[in-house]
Design an enzyme around this catalytic site. Structure first.
Site, PDB file in Angstrom:
ATOM      1  N   GLY A  11       0.819  -1.201   0.000  1.00 20.38           N
ATOM      2  CA  GLY A  11       0.000   0.000   0.000  1.00 20.38           C
ATOM      3  C   GLY A  11       0.855   1.253   0.000  1.00 20.38           C
ATOM      4  N   ALA A  22      15.443  10.705  -1.054  1.00 21.23           N
ATOM      5  CA  ALA A  22      16.594  10.633  -0.147  1.00 21.23           C
ATOM      6  C   ALA A  22      17.546   9.516  -0.559  1.00 21.23           C
ATOM      7  CB  ALA A  22      16.107  10.420   1.287  1.00 21.23           C
ATOM      8  N   VAL A  23      16.993   8.360  -0.918  1.00 16.35           N
ATOM      9  CA  VAL A  23      17.841   7.238  -1.336  1.00 16.35           C
ATOM     10  C   VAL A  23      18.632   7.608  -2.586  1.00 16.35           C
ATOM     11  CG1 VAL A  23      17.841   4.882  -2.259  1.00 16.35           C
ATOM     12  CG2 VAL A  23      16.368   5.464  -0.316  1.00 16.35           C
ATOM     13  N   ARG A  72       0.786  -5.423  -6.003  1.00 11.43           N
ATOM     14  CA  ARG A  72       0.863  -6.699  -5.284  1.00 11.43           C
ATOM     15  C   ARG A  72       1.495  -7.729  -6.225  1.00 11.43           C
ATOM     16  NH1 ARG A  72      -0.308  -4.830  -0.176  1.00 11.43           N
ATOM     17  NH2 ARG A  72      -2.160  -3.490  -0.253  1.00 11.43           N
ATOM     18  N   ASP A 103       4.657  -4.546   6.167  1.00 12.74           N
ATOM     19  CA  ASP A 103       4.992  -5.904   6.590  1.00 12.74           C
ATOM     20  C   ASP A 103       5.209  -6.840   5.405  1.00 12.74           C
ATOM     21  OD1 ASP A 103       4.928  -8.008   8.899  1.00 12.74           O
ATOM     22  OD2 ASP A 103       3.554  -8.797   7.390  1.00 12.74           O
ATOM     23  N   THR A 125       4.123   2.858   5.745  1.00 14.75           N
ATOM     24  CA  THR A 125       2.734   2.406   5.855  1.00 14.75           C
ATOM     25  C   THR A 125       1.979   3.355   6.772  1.00 14.75           C
ATOM     26  OG1 THR A 125       1.255   0.690   6.723  1.00 14.75           O
ATOM     27  CG2 THR A 125       3.465   0.779   7.647  1.00 14.75           C
ATOM     28  N   ILE A 126       0.725   3.641   6.438  1.00 10.58           N
ATOM     29  CA  ILE A 126      -0.058   4.555   7.287  1.00 10.58           C
ATOM     30  C   ILE A 126      -0.508   3.879   8.575  1.00 10.58           C
ATOM     31  CG2 ILE A 126      -0.870   5.836   5.257  1.00 10.58           C
ATOM     32  CD1 ILE A 126      -3.649   4.539   5.765  1.00 10.58           C
ATOM     33  N   ASP A 127      -0.405   2.549   8.650  1.00 13.53           N
ATOM     34  CA  ASP A 127      -0.917   1.831   9.823  1.00 13.53           C
ATOM     35  C   ASP A 127      -0.014   1.938  11.049  1.00 13.53           C
ATOM     36  OD1 ASP A 127      -3.199   0.973   8.509  1.00 13.53           O
ATOM     37  OD2 ASP A 127      -2.262  -0.869   7.790  1.00 13.53           O
ATOM     38  N   ASP A 129       2.378   0.037  11.961  1.00 12.75           N
ATOM     39  CA  ASP A 129       2.369  -1.280  12.593  1.00 12.75           C
ATOM     40  C   ASP A 129       3.642  -2.086  12.360  1.00 12.75           C
ATOM     41  OD1 ASP A 129       1.992  -1.683   9.888  1.00 12.75           O
ATOM     42  OD2 ASP A 129       0.403  -3.176  10.115  1.00 12.75           O
ATOM     43  N   ARG A 171      -6.400  -2.700   9.847  1.00  5.08           N
ATOM     44  CA  ARG A 171      -6.900  -4.082   9.874  1.00  5.08           C
ATOM     45  C   ARG A 171      -6.361  -4.843  11.074  1.00  5.08           C
ATOM     46  NH1 ARG A 171      -6.211  -6.356   4.267  1.00  5.08           N
ATOM     47  NH2 ARG A 171      -7.700  -4.686   3.898  1.00  5.08           N
ATOM     48  N   GLY A 185     -11.242  13.828  20.751  1.00  9.63           N
ATOM     49  CA  GLY A 185     -12.169  13.707  21.864  1.00  9.63           C
ATOM     50  C   GLY A 185     -13.323  12.765  21.606  1.00  9.63           C
ATOM     51  N   GLU A 187     -15.911   9.815  21.927  1.00 11.72           N
ATOM     52  CA  GLU A 187     -16.508   9.217  23.121  1.00 11.72           C
ATOM     53  C   GLU A 187     -16.128   7.749  23.281  1.00 11.72           C
ATOM     54  OE1 GLU A 187     -18.184  12.964  22.750  1.00 11.72           O
ATOM     55  OE2 GLU A 187     -18.063  11.432  21.189  1.00 11.72           O
ATOM     56  N   LYS A 213     -25.967  15.616  26.746  1.00  4.81           N
ATOM     57  CA  LYS A 213     -25.129  15.513  25.548  1.00  4.81           C
ATOM     58  C   LYS A 213     -25.991  15.098  24.358  1.00  4.81           C
ATOM     59  CE  LYS A 213     -20.679  13.566  24.068  1.00  4.81           C
ATOM     60  NZ  LYS A 213     -20.096  14.884  23.826  1.00  4.81           N
ATOM     61  N   GLU A 222     -11.006  -0.639  11.259  1.00  2.02           N
ATOM     62  CA  GLU A 222     -11.635  -1.615  10.358  1.00  2.02           C
ATOM     63  C   GLU A 222     -11.409  -3.060  10.800  1.00  2.02           C
ATOM     64  OE1 GLU A 222     -10.038  -1.668   6.399  1.00  2.02           O
ATOM     65  OE2 GLU A 222      -8.014  -1.187   7.097  1.00  2.02           O
TER      66      GLU A 222
END
Length: 319
Positions: A11, A22-23, A72, A103, A125-127, A129, A171, A185, A187, A213, A222
């Site tokens: 992704g 940079a590379v 992929r 990963d 990766t935006i995750d 992880d 995920r 903030g 809930e 409220k 997700e």
């Protein structure tokens, strides 16, 4: 080492272009030739490889996505596919490879390493992880995209006195949900790393109603389940008008933040330094604002963890 390659895989994430830049420029600074591999591991197998010059990466530091494209590749998971990739690397005289991705991309880098080809992993990766780094390239930008969206949705939630369920990416990791929920903030925040009780969520909403409220924001990663399913359950159990927003791929796009541009630049340059130092089969990262590297196999064996103290704090502040 005189010639290296760089590819992006999996992704896309904002800041990948800054890492590529940079590379390329760090390599040229050290009198190395550098080749860009288009379309990730699929392009590596197919020989979609082009020599990069200083101008090849001009005016890309501010652009989201990846100029080298990504895809992929099931074929690379096979021994035959890996051998084809190494044949192409040898054909172009490439002696080391920088792989920018998550990963799955690291799994590919590990396979090349096991075949004896020097490879360095850069976390993109935006995750957020990937073990072995506090932050991955793209997380900060995606986080700010999510925060901006929640801010806008809260305006509507307030105006119409509604409960909004917002589904964000993640995920297997809840970092985006946790950080955006705490920043906005929310809930309730639901993440894969923490158990939840629907009765507690309903009780929290009822307590809010009792004190006057009139609107609520619930963030769902997700990996926990469908935001629409949670919205339906809340409507059924509380008779609250509920709306669901799935942010989807908007979270991956956009110009990278200053943080992501700097992080990508530092990590991309560090990868080149490691190759020049004879290191291989490692991943670069940042921990406590210091650049670090870890054995790629050891990094992949570790499970991503989340700051559960932050999660507890989010619950305490949303009483």
């Amino acid at each position: 080492m005189k010639r290296i390659g760089v590819l992006t895989s999996g992704g896309d994430s904002p800041g990948m272009n800054a890492a590529i830049r940079a590379v390329v420029r760090k390599a040229i600074y050290h009198d190395l030739e550098v080749y860009g591999v288009y379309y990730g591991y699929q392009g590596l197998i197919n020989g979609d490889i082009v020599k990069m010059e200083l101008g090849s990466v001009g005016d890309i530091i501010h652009r989201g996505g990846t100029m080298l494209y990504t895809a992929r590749c099931e074929e690379f998971k096979t021994l035959e596919g890996q051998q084809k990739a190494i044949e192409q690397l040898n054909k172009f005289g490439i002696e080391g490879l920088v792989v920018i991705g998550g990963d799955g991309s690291y799994q590919g880098a590990l396979k090349l390493t096991e075949h004896g080809f020097p490879t360095i992993g850069v976390p993109g990766t935006i995750d957020n992880d990937i073990p072995g780094t506090d932050f991955t390239i793209g997380f900060d930008t995606a986080l700010n995209t999510v925060i901006d969206a929640i801010d806008k949705i809260r305006d509507t939630a307030t105006s119409h006195e509604r409960t909004y369920v917002i589904e964000v990416m993640g995920r297997h990791a809840g970092d985006l949900a946790l950080w955006s929920g705490l920043a906005d903030g929310a809930e309730t925040i639901l993440i894969p790393e923490a158990d939840y009780d629907m009765k507690d969520i309903i009780a929290r909403l009822k307590r809010g109603q009792e004190r006057g409220k009139k609107h609520s924001i619930i963030i769902v990663a997700e990996g926990i389940g469908s935001g629409f399913e949670f919205g339906d359950r809340i409507e059924e159990e509380m008779n609250l008008e509920t709306r669901v927003t799935v942010l989807g791929h908007i979270q991956r796009g956009g110009s990278p933040t200053g943080f992501d541009r700097v992080l990508a630049s530092r990590l991309g340059a560090k990868a080149v330094d490691l190759l020049l130092d004879g290191k291989a089969g490692v991943t670069v990262g940042i921990e406590k604002n210091e650049l670090v590297y870890h054995d790629i196999k050891e990094a992949l064996s570790r499970k991503h963890s989340i700051d559960l103290d932050m999660y507890k704090l989010s619950q305490q502040l949303s009483i």
